[in-house]
Write a protein that holds these residues in place. Structure first.
Motif, PDB file in Angstrom:
ATOM      1  N   CYS A 168       0.826  -1.207   0.000  1.00  0.00           N
ATOM      2  CA  CYS A 168       0.000   0.000   0.000  1.00  0.00           C
ATOM      3  C   CYS A 168       0.862   1.260   0.000  1.00  0.00           C
ATOM      4  O   CYS A 168       0.532   2.244  -0.670  1.00  0.00           O
ATOM      5  CB  CYS A 168      -0.923  -0.016   1.210  1.00  0.00           C
ATOM      6  SG  CYS A 168      -2.075   1.374   1.291  1.00  0.00           S
ATOM      7  N   CYS A 172       0.507   2.220  -4.118  1.00  0.00           N
ATOM      8  CA  CYS A 172      -0.906   2.475  -3.817  1.00  0.00           C
ATOM      9  C   CYS A 172      -1.705   2.751  -5.089  1.00  0.00           C
ATOM     10  O   CYS A 172      -2.832   2.289  -5.236  1.00  0.00           O
ATOM     11  CB  CYS A 172      -1.020   3.652  -2.849  1.00  0.00           C
ATOM     12  SG  CYS A 172      -2.724   3.967  -2.296  1.00  0.00           S
ATOM     13  N   ALA A 175      -2.493  -0.422  -6.866  1.00  0.00           N
ATOM     14  CA  ALA A 175      -3.503  -1.168  -6.112  1.00  0.00           C
ATOM     15  C   ALA A 175      -4.896  -0.583  -6.319  1.00  0.00           C
ATOM     16  O   ALA A 175      -5.882  -1.321  -6.446  1.00  0.00           O
ATOM     17  CB  ALA A 175      -3.140  -1.178  -4.630  1.00  0.00           C
ATOM     18  N   GLY A 274      -7.489  -4.695  -4.397  1.00  0.00           N
ATOM     19  CA  GLY A 274      -6.328  -4.410  -5.234  1.00  0.00           C
ATOM     20  C   GLY A 274      -5.019  -4.767  -4.548  1.00  0.00           C
ATOM     21  O   GLY A 274      -4.099  -5.297  -5.191  1.00  0.00           O
ATOM     22  N   LEU A 275      -4.911  -4.520  -3.245  1.00  0.00           N
ATOM     23  CA  LEU A 275      -3.692  -4.850  -2.509  1.00  0.00           C
ATOM     24  C   LEU A 275      -3.461  -6.361  -2.491  1.00  0.00           C
ATOM     25  O   LEU A 275      -2.325  -6.832  -2.704  1.00  0.00           O
ATOM     26  CB  LEU A 275      -3.786  -4.324  -1.075  1.00  0.00           C
ATOM     27  CG  LEU A 275      -3.631  -2.822  -0.877  1.00  0.00           C
ATOM     28  CD1 LEU A 275      -3.744  -2.471   0.607  1.00  0.00           C
ATOM     29  CD2 LEU A 275      -2.293  -2.339  -1.416  1.00  0.00           C
ATOM     30  N   LEU A 278      -2.462  -7.449  -5.996  1.00  0.00           N
ATOM     31  CA  LEU A 278      -1.111  -7.006  -6.344  1.00  0.00           C
ATOM     32  C   LEU A 278      -0.063  -7.779  -5.546  1.00  0.00           C
ATOM     33  O   LEU A 278       0.986  -8.163  -6.102  1.00  0.00           O
ATOM     34  CB  LEU A 278      -0.976  -5.511  -6.076  1.00  0.00           C
ATOM     35  CG  LEU A 278       0.276  -4.818  -6.615  1.00  0.00           C
ATOM     36  CD1 LEU A 278       0.381  -5.006  -8.118  1.00  0.00           C
ATOM     37  CD2 LEU A 278       0.258  -3.336  -6.269  1.00  0.00           C
TER      38      LEU A 278
END
Length: 288
Positions: A168, A172, A175, A274-275, A278
């Protein structure tokens, strides 16, 4: 807007009156009494005789005919109010969902609030108030759930949450983009699956999986936020779960802002997806 405020005020007056005042039997239309009655609260037709003096009149679902004196408020919901020539109202009268009739000679010192509406409209207003109350309850329950679940995830999966927090902080933007794409793909897939009976169980399973992924990723987001707050105060040795709690408090406070709050919470959940995505891709690249 003013009519809605008047309805809310009147309903609140009914509730407060019912709580604060002991219930007294209503004066029947065919049985006026000379004895003083401090309050008249009922759910049927009520007649206040010309020689009666009462304090409050609150009637729901019935007509009210007043020929005597009322020293405080009069509230009639889903019923008609009729003031005869000898009627004396020292304060206001509220008539919601019915008609108001005032004969010559009647006195209302502080005015009449008359909102004529059908019973279905009154029911709709009450239903809207109930929905607002339920929405507030859901927000409160979701807030407490986040305050418990996210720090617990950081405590139980410390290394994974720290990895998500690092992602993050370092990527970021990627993400966010990946989370938005995942959200759009999820909505498209759900819409395709929900049109068939066979696809509904699969759609439910995918929805639960995405929600769990978003919550797990949100723990990493809150850990990153809480880590920044701890760093600014010089508390670098705080455990991961406590830093996550700091971040969760910030997220919960913003999420409870009307209108913008739910959008912010949805953004945090999409960022969490998304984190996780990823971090999974980065780990796959490292293994290759």
């Amino acid at each position: 807007m003013q009519k809605k405020l008047l309805v809310i005020f009147s309903l609140a007056l009914v509730v407060l009156t019912a709580i604060a005042m002991p219930l007294q039997p209503a004066i029947a239309a065919n049985g006026p009494s000379d004895a003083p009655v401090p309050d008249v609260i009922g759910f049927k037709n009520v007649v206040i005789s010309h020689d009666a003096v009462v304090e409050h009149v609150v009637v729901i679902g019935g007509d009210v005919t007043i020929a005597g004196t009322v020293s405080d408020e009069v509230v009639v919901i889903n019923g008609n109010l009729i003031l005869e020539p000898t009627a004396q109202l020292e304060k206001r009268a509220f008539v919601l969902g019915g008609r108001f009739t005032e004969e010559a000679g009647a006195v209302v010192k502080k005015g009449i609030v008359n909102l004529e509406a059908s019973s279905s409209n009154i029911t709709g207003i009450l239903l809207a108030a109930l929905l607002v109350f339920l929405w507030g309850f859901v927000q409160l329950a979701a807030t407490f759930a986040l305050l418990i679940i996210l720090p617990a995830l950081s405590w139980g999966f410390r290394s994974h949450c720290r990895q998500l927090a690092l992602v993050c902080q370092s990527a970021c933007g990627k993400a966010v983009a990946l989370g938005l794409l995942s959200g759009l793909a999820f909505l498209l897939l759900e819409s395709l699956l929900m049109i068939s009976i066979v696809g509904m169980p699969l759609a439910l399973f995918i929805g639960i999986f995405i929600l769990l992924t978003a919550i797990f990723g949100a723990s990493g987001v809150c850990l990153a936020i809480g880590g920044r707050l701890a760093a600014k105060t010089g508390e670098f040795d705080k455990p991961a779960w406590l830093q996550t709690l700091y971040g969760t408090i910030v997220v919960a406070l913003i999420a409870n802002i009307p209108f913008l709050g739910p959008l912010f919470l949805a953004f945090i959940l999409l960022l969490g997806v998304g984190l996780v995505s990823l971090a999974f891709l980065q780990k796959a690249d490292e293994n290759l």
